[in-house]
Design an enzyme around this catalytic site. Structure first.
Site, PDB file in Angstrom:
ATOM      1  N   GLY A   1       0.740  -1.107   0.090  1.00  0.00           N
ATOM      2  CA  GLY A   1       0.010  -0.140  -0.030  1.00  0.00           C
ATOM      3  C   GLY A   1       0.814   1.146  -0.054  1.00  0.00           C
TER       4      GLY A   1
ATOM      5  CD  GLN B   1       3.380   5.626   2.656  1.00  0.00           C
ATOM      6  OE1 GLN B   1       2.287   5.008   2.140  1.00  0.00           O
ATOM      7  NE2 GLN B   1       4.430   5.153   3.178  1.00  0.00           N
TER       8      GLN B   1
ATOM      9  CB  CYS C   1       5.040   1.777   7.269  1.00  0.00           C
ATOM     10  SG  CYS C   1       4.766   3.597   6.601  1.00  0.00           S
TER      11      CYS C   1
ATOM     12  CD  GLU D   1      -1.114   2.642   2.963  1.00  0.00           C
ATOM     13  OE1 GLU D   1      -0.691   3.746   2.809  1.00  0.00           O
ATOM     14  OE2 GLU D   1      -0.210   1.621   3.010  1.00  0.00           O
TER      15      GLU D   1
ATOM     16  CG  HIS E   1       0.358   6.901   5.294  1.00  0.00           C
ATOM     17  ND1 HIS E   1       1.410   7.250   6.031  1.00  0.00           N
ATOM     18  CD2 HIS E   1       0.611   5.516   5.298  1.00  0.00           C
ATOM     19  CE1 HIS E   1       2.311   6.245   6.165  1.00  0.00           C
ATOM     20  NE2 HIS E   1       1.746   5.136   5.823  1.00  0.00           N
TER      21      HIS E   1
HETATM   22 ZN    ZN Z   1       2.612   3.369   5.769  1.00  0.00          ZN
END
Ligand code: ZN
Length: 166
Positions: A46, A51, A91, A134, A137
């Site tokens: 993911g 990110q 992650c 996710e 995030h």
């Molecule tokens: Zn992550």
């Protein structure tokens, strides 16, 4: 095909809230393609847009064994949860580390697809875990903010099964 640089812990972009996507044009399509390329190259399951440094509410996930069945969630929102699962979680923005994180066992997520259509999807198990991770995030949260404890290097190596962690 283009990959982008994955931001790692300490980069302030990872702690910011991402903005709702309103433009479903070429730029968004290109970002999604790049996010998929970046996720697959990093062998992740993911990736959220922050990110790769973009504060937009877009998530890509692929929990399939062959890594050929991506789920693309734009403006995702969890509208229902049930049950609980405890397990190890990692992650791409926190390389080399994992932790025990409790997540719902089932989630219903509402999101928009690439055409801007609103869709609901039910997920359970590892996919539900990935969706929760996710979406965190998108709100500037890393699993480190919600974990019980970090796994030791030995535990990470021995691939402890889900729900079997002390
Ligand atoms: Zn992550």
């Amino acid at each position: 095909m283009a990959t982008r640089i994955i931001r790692v812990m300490g980069d302030p972009v990872l702690n910011k809230k991402a903005k709702t996507v309103t433009n479903f044009g070429e730029k968004t399509v290109e970002l999604i393609e790049d996010m998929l390329d970046t996720m697959y190259e990093a062998q992740g399951v993911g990736l959220a847009a922050p990110q790769v440094g973009i504060l937009k509410r877009i998530v890509v996930i692929d929990v399939s064994e062959e890594q050929d069945d991506p789920i693309i969630l734009i403006n995702p929102e969890i509208i229902e949860t049930s049950g609980e699962q405890r397990g190890g979680e990692g992650c791409l923005s926190v390389p080399g580390r994992q932790a025990v994180v409790t997540r719902p066992r089932h989630v219903t997520v509402q999101f928009q697809n690439r055409n801007g259509e609103t869709i609901q999807r039910e997920a359970e198990g590892f996919e539900a875990r990935a969706i929760c991770h996710e979406i965190d995030h998108l709100d500037g949260r890393l699993y480190l903010d919600v974990m019980e404890r970090e796994l030791t290097a030995e535990e990470i190596q021995s691939h402890i099964p889900e729900d079997d962690l002390e």
